[in-house]
Design an enzyme around this catalytic site. Structure first.
Site, short mmCIF file in Angstrom:
data_model
loop_
_atom_site.label_atom_id
_atom_site.label_comp_id
_atom_site.label_asym_id
_atom_site.label_seq_id
_atom_site.Cartn_x
_atom_site.Cartn_y
_atom_site.Cartn_z
N LYS B 85 35.40 43.68 35.52
CA LYS B 85 35.14 44.76 36.48
C LYS B 85 33.81 45.47 36.20
CE LYS B 85 39.10 44.57 38.78
NZ LYS B 85 39.14 44.15 40.20
N GLU B 107 39.80 53.07 43.65
CA GLU B 107 41.22 52.76 43.51
C GLU B 107 41.37 51.91 42.27
OE1 GLU B 107 39.16 50.96 45.23
OE2 GLU B 107 39.59 48.98 44.41
N SER B 375 39.57 36.73 32.70
CA SER B 375 38.90 37.88 33.32
C SER B 375 39.08 39.19 32.57
CB SER B 375 39.39 38.03 34.76
OG SER B 375 40.80 38.10 34.78
#
Lengths: 280, 397
Positions: B85, B107, B375
């Site tokens: 992210k 969010e 990830s």
């Protein structure tokens, strides 16, 4: 094609009145009571109705209308029930303009053609899709026209030339002027000084302007008309009253009658033409 | 808008009219920044010295060593913040500054995007608010604490499914009021244009590095690239630089939850229907009347009934395929990577890994090279996993 909005605005002009248009969510709190509520609104003086189809993810709505959507969905509300209610309203009020306020996925699920066909069949005059901005409207115009549904479009205070041209080209019925940023709700002090926007809309030939968002008091209606609007829509203020009287139908209908009468009374303008009120 | 933001029939700008100017401003800033060497230089500097890029490519020594499958892990779990992210959050935060916003909102599901946004908020001195569903706050407690430590305000969303979908609704409502001074830092390749395009471009670094690394280490391209898909940002990030390599299969792994035959899953691409949610036309888990359904996954980051429009397009064109992995299979992969390689993966990434293991074990004699996007790391999931493992019969891996 009978344009009920056009006829209404002509009649109101002749009587020197503006339009008061209450909004409810169809099926709130359940389908039967929702039909009775809509009738009460009309009997109390509503000039037209704006009716929401309940959606699971209403991103343009504040907490009051979100809760109404939830009540309707919890009561088992489906699109077919909405058509049943609007059909009955059409039967009872042949000349009443009726608009739907929906979210794009509710149109998408059956396809725009089928959706507009069903809406027209059920007596609906117009459809406003809250999450279809002017950028995406071309995906809907032909289908709406094919089924004699007026596309109501939104004008914002920040509208640029492209947006205004799209409204003039594709908008029908009326133009929903969103008077502030944010989501639907009940405002204590509404800022309704959008005379310049109205002039721009009139200048490009857009359908008549109706103000929405935050309108909850007779004074808001007077301000909207003073700014040049043809009328005002009040949603959260109506729905809040439904929420407050869920257990008492009698009190609910009395309260709605009183509210609509006061709001409608505020649309009756004194002689002397468009009053110029100071804007802050 | 300068572009239509379409991926085949999917994508678009399905938002209330009031938000259009904010998206137009963002698109313009993004497209301009793409051609601005100074912007690129600052971003690269941050990615290298602040976030720790490039991340390693590691070929597993023990996992599936009894088969002829080689599994290479792209170690986004080692990125600052604990997941991929951070890549695109740093880029969007720079953009937010560029267009003069003083506040960012986001969010979060698993909390990884929230943590990345909170650290960027701290770094750039931006007021930060994170919307998170009640259900996700419960299952990702450590990340809630992390976000608050980093100075972000975490707002609980107790509406609808109390999960990622509803957190996005609340963030969109906030943005409709505050866009003049606030940037909505969407965490995935979903949402209205330009977000799907922009987030993909800012995550493309994963695949660009991985492609060069695997060619250098293995002397060839992988047979398959695997990544988990919730909204789909880590998958678009690692897929994008392989899209033109026709020999490389792209496989997205969706959460099958309790099983694809049940209603408790989040397999939007495999079970969804075309619809419009959160600003784009894509696939959605919905009922026959157009109401969006609740999804389920053991991993909060994959628990979303929508998906980025480009994935819907890659599936429609056949360029990528999508499979499901259950909660149980993901848990097994989580345990196995921990025990066999000394790496604790995020539950989200464990889905991609589980599918790699299944491919290897289905054809042990087949020589294949699989590239898996790891990830994120699993620290945030320890409590959830401990609880889930304690309920399993003894002897399950």
């Amino acid at each position: 094609m009978k344009d009920r909005y056009q006829e209404l605005f002509q009649q109101l002009d002749a009587r020197r009145e503006g339009a008061f248009i209450p909004f409810i969510v169809l099926g709130d709190p359940n389908p039967e009571r929702s039909l009775a509520i809509a009738k009460t609104l009309v009997e109390a003086g509503a000039d037209a109705l704006e009716l929401g189809l309940a959606f699971s993810d209403p991103v343009a709505d504040g907490p009051i209308i979100q809760a109404a959507d939830n009540r309707a969905l919890a009561a088992g509300m489906r699109q077919e029930h909405a058509w049943s209610i609007t059909s009955k309203l059409r039967e009872a009020y042949p000349d009443l303009p009726m608009g739907l306020l929906v979210y794009a996925n509710l149109v998408e699920v059956r396809g725009a053609n089928a959706f507009y066909a069903a809406a027209h069949e059920a007596g609906v005059d117009s459809v406003l899709i809250a999450d279809v901005p002017s950028l995406e409207i071309d995906g809907y115009t032909a289908q709406a026209a094919a089924h004699e549904i007026s596309l109501v479009m939104i004008a914002t205070p920040a509208a640029d030339e492209r947006q205004l041209q799209a409204i003039a080209r594709c908008g029908r019925g009326y133009t929903y002027v969103v008077t502030r940023t944010g989501v639907t709700g009940v405002d204590e002090d509404a800022q309704l000084c959008h005379g310049e926007l109205i002039e721009r809309l009139e200048g490009c030939g857009a359908p008549p302007a109706i103000f929405g968002f935050g309108i909850s008091k007779p004074d808001h209606v007077r301000q909207a008309l003073a700014a040049g609007a043809k009328g005002a829509i009040s949603g959260s203020a109506v729905v809040r009253r439904i929420e407050a009287h869920l257990d008492d139908d009698e009190a609910l209908h009395a309260e709605l009658t009183s509210f609509v009468s006061k709001m409608k009374a505020a649309t009756r303008q004194p002689a002397g033409g468009r009053s110029e009120r100071p804007c802050h | 808008m300068r572009q239509e933001g379409r991926f085949g029939e999917f994508g678009g700008v399905f938002v209330p009219e009031i938000l259009v100017p904010a998206l137009e401003q963002l698109e313009e800033a993004f497209l301009d920044a793409q051609k601005d060497a100074a912007f690129e230089e600052e971003l690269q500097h941050l990615l290298k010295h602040y976030a720790g890029r490039p991340t390693p490519l590691y070929r597993c020594r023990n996992l599936c060593a009894e088969t002829k499958t080689r599994i290479a892990l792209k170690r986004e779990d080692l990125l600052h913040g604990g997941a991929h992210k951070t890549n695109q959050v740093l880029a969007q935060a720079l953009l937010a500054q560029r267009i003069g916003k003083r506040r960012i909102i986001a969010e979060t599901g698993a909390g990884q995007h929230g943590v990345a946004t909170a650290l960027a908020g701290a770094l750039f001195g931006l007021e930060t608010r994170i919307y998170m569903g009640t259900k996700d706050m419960e299952r990702q407690q450590p990340n809630v604490f992390r976000m608050r430590l980093l100075g972000a305000e975490v707002v609980e969303v107790s509406k609808g499914s109390c999960s990622l979908k509803d957190a996005i609704n609340e963030a969109l409502r906030d943005w409709a009021t505050t866009f003049e001074h606030t940037h909505y830092l969407i965490g995935t390749v979903a949402g209205p244009h330009p977000f799907p395009l922009m987030v993909r471009e800012y995550q493309r670094v994963i695949g660009r590095e991985a492609r060069a690394q695997i060619v250098a280490q293995e002397g060839r391209l992988p047979h398959k690239v695997l990544a988990c898909v919730g909204g789909g940002s880590n998958a678009m990030g690692i897929f994008s630089d392989f899209v033109d390599d026709k020999s490389v299969a792209l496989v997205g792994v969706e959460p099958a939850g309790h099983g694809m035959h049940t209603k408790a899953h989040g397999a939007t691409l495999q079970r969804g229907k075309v619809g419009i949610l959160h600003g784009a036309r894509s696939l959605i888990l919905q009922d026959d009347d157009g109401q969006v359904q609740e999804s389920h996954s053991i991993s909060a980051g994959l628990d979303y009934p929508g998906v980025g429009p480009e994935h819907a397009h890659l599936q429609a064109t056949g360029r990528a395929s999508y499979v499901g992995v259950t909660d149980e299979e993901a848990l097994s992969a989580f345990s196995r990577l921990s025990r066999e390689e000394g790496i604790i993966p995020a539950l989200e990434s464990s889905h991609a890994l589980a599918h790699a293991i299944a491919l290897a074990e289905a054809e042990p004699e087949r020589e294949q090279l699989l590239l898996v996007n790891l990830s994120g790391r699993g620290d945030k999931d320890l409590e959830k996993v401990a609880e889930a493992l304690s309920k399993r019969p003894e002897g399950t891996p």
